[in-house]
Design an enzyme around this catalytic site. Structure first.
Site, PDB file in Angstrom:
ATOM      1  N   ASN A 190     -50.861 142.597  40.239  1.00  7.63           N
ATOM      2  CA  ASN A 190     -51.992 141.821  39.707  1.00  7.63           C
ATOM      3  C   ASN A 190     -53.273 142.647  39.703  1.00  7.63           C
ATOM      4  OD1 ASN A 190     -50.947 138.989  39.315  1.00  7.63           O
ATOM      5  ND2 ASN A 190     -50.317 139.365  41.409  1.00  7.63           N
ATOM      6  N   ASP A 228     -59.679 147.663  48.591  1.00  5.15           N
ATOM      7  CA  ASP A 228     -59.412 146.692  49.647  1.00  5.15           C
ATOM      8  C   ASP A 228     -60.363 145.525  49.448  1.00  5.15           C
ATOM      9  OD1 ASP A 228     -57.530 146.377  51.843  1.00  5.15           O
ATOM     10  OD2 ASP A 228     -59.321 146.036  53.060  1.00  5.15           O
ATOM     11  N   ASP A 277     -57.168 133.046  44.750  1.00  5.42           N
ATOM     12  CA  ASP A 277     -57.807 132.626  43.493  1.00  5.42           C
ATOM     13  C   ASP A 277     -57.830 131.097  43.292  1.00  5.42           C
ATOM     14  OD1 ASP A 277     -58.631 135.109  42.689  1.00  5.42           O
ATOM     15  OD2 ASP A 277     -56.957 135.475  41.330  1.00  5.42           O
TER      16      ASP A 277
HETATM   17  P1  IMP Z   1     -55.711 143.621  49.914  1.00  2.00           P
HETATM   18  O1  IMP Z   1     -56.967 144.104  49.314  1.00  2.00           O
HETATM   19  O2  IMP Z   1     -54.525 143.982  49.060  1.00  2.00           O
HETATM   20  O3  IMP Z   1     -55.556 144.029  51.347  1.00  2.00           O
HETATM   21  O4  IMP Z   1     -55.751 142.044  49.834  1.00  2.00           O
HETATM   22  C1  IMP Z   1     -56.102 141.228  50.930  1.00  2.00           C
HETATM   23  C2  IMP Z   1     -55.769 139.794  50.641  1.00  2.00           C
HETATM   24  O5  IMP Z   1     -56.728 139.258  49.757  1.00  2.00           O
HETATM   25  C3  IMP Z   1     -54.399 139.525  50.033  1.00  2.00           C
HETATM   26  O6  IMP Z   1     -53.906 138.346  50.616  1.00  2.00           O
HETATM   27  C4  IMP Z   1     -54.684 139.305  48.581  1.00  2.00           C
HETATM   28  O7  IMP Z   1     -53.776 138.399  48.006  1.00  2.00           O
HETATM   29  C5  IMP Z   1     -56.094 138.720  48.625  1.00  2.00           C
HETATM   30  N1  IMP Z   1     -56.827 139.145  47.441  1.00  2.00           N
HETATM   31  C6  IMP Z   1     -57.150 140.419  47.093  1.00  2.00           C
HETATM   32  N2  IMP Z   1     -57.794 140.416  45.917  1.00  2.00           N
HETATM   33  C7  IMP Z   1     -57.867 139.129  45.516  1.00  2.00           C
HETATM   34  C8  IMP Z   1     -58.394 138.509  44.359  1.00  2.00           C
HETATM   35  O8  IMP Z   1     -58.936 139.132  43.429  1.00  2.00           O
HETATM   36  N3  IMP Z   1     -58.273 137.168  44.306  1.00  2.00           N
HETATM   37  C9  IMP Z   1     -57.694 136.432  45.294  1.00  2.00           C
HETATM   38  N4  IMP Z   1     -57.168 136.969  46.371  1.00  2.00           N
HETATM   39  C10 IMP Z   1     -57.257 138.314  46.495  1.00  2.00           C
END
Ligand code: IMP
Length: 190
Positions: free
Chosen positions: A12, A68, A151
């Site tokens: 995504n 991140d 989201d």
């Molecule tokens: P990471 O940046 O991949 O470590 O994401 C940390 C957490 O935040 C994960 O559970 C992702 O699903 C959530 N997350 C990261 N980016 C988004 C976004 O754009 N929308 C909603 N959730 C997000």
């Protein structure tokens, strides 16, 4: 075309950023054959972005972009923040994490929150950081099946619906990630 690796296995995120990075050749971790988990042991988004980009740069010597992201809820003292991925436990999925936030927000009227993305661009000569923030609030219930992660419970300021109810295009116009990536685009002049 210059090559960059995007150090994430989150499809995504890749989809979101590739619409803005049209003038570079963006390789995913799958493209370069990297399948290991990168342990995000940092205590800040910035540290984790650096860990991800450095792990991949050190292996492939190709300039690497890592993102991140955290959801920061004001009345929860900024949680889940850097713990967003594993907020309700090590094996948590998005539904579990959303449930935990909604449970914690029960009865709280100040629902302000923000998404913050920190991107690290790592190359031979430098590590540069770019930040993107979108302010908004936590909805009363989960709504929409677009996007990913948190989201469905985040309503950006000035909007009547959650990121989960938006198209990719709508989210990308205002999101934390697109704001951070725009800074990368400006920096690289691409
Ligand atoms: P990471 O940046 O991949 O470590 O994401 C940390 C957490 O935040 C994960 O559970 C992702 O699903 C959530 N997350 C990261 N980016 C988004 C976004 O754009 N929308 C909603 N959730 C997000």
């Amino acid at each position: 075309m210059n090559k960059y690796i995007f150090a994430s296995s989150n499809q995504n995120k890749l989809l979101e950023i590739s619409t803005q990075l049209l003038d570079i050749r963006l390789l995913s971790l799958l493209d370069v054959g990297y399948y290991d988990e990168i342990i995000e042991s940092g205590s800040t988004l910035r540290e984790n972005a650096l860990i991800k980009s450095k792990t991949i740069y050190d292996k492939y010597s190709i300039p690497t972009i890592a993102d991140d992201t955290g959801l920061e809820v004001y009345q929860l003292d900024g949680r889940p923040g850097v713990f967003s991925a594993r907020y309700s436990g090590e094996k948590a999925n998005a539904t579990d994490n959303i449930k935990k936030v909604l449970d914690e927000m029960q009865g709280i009227t100040d629902r302000r929150a923000r998404f913050k993305t920190v991107i690290c661009l790592k190359s031979k000569s430098q590590e540069i950081f770019f930040e993107g923030i979108v302010e908004g609030c936590i909805s009363n219930e989960s709504s929409g099946d677009g996007g990913f992660g948190y989201d469905p419970i985040f309503i950006p300021n000035g909007c009547q619906k959650t990121f989960g109810e938006m198209s990719l295009d709508e989210k990308n116009k205002i999101s934390h990630r697109s704001r951070a990536i725009q800074k990368v685009v400006d920096y690289l002049n691409i």
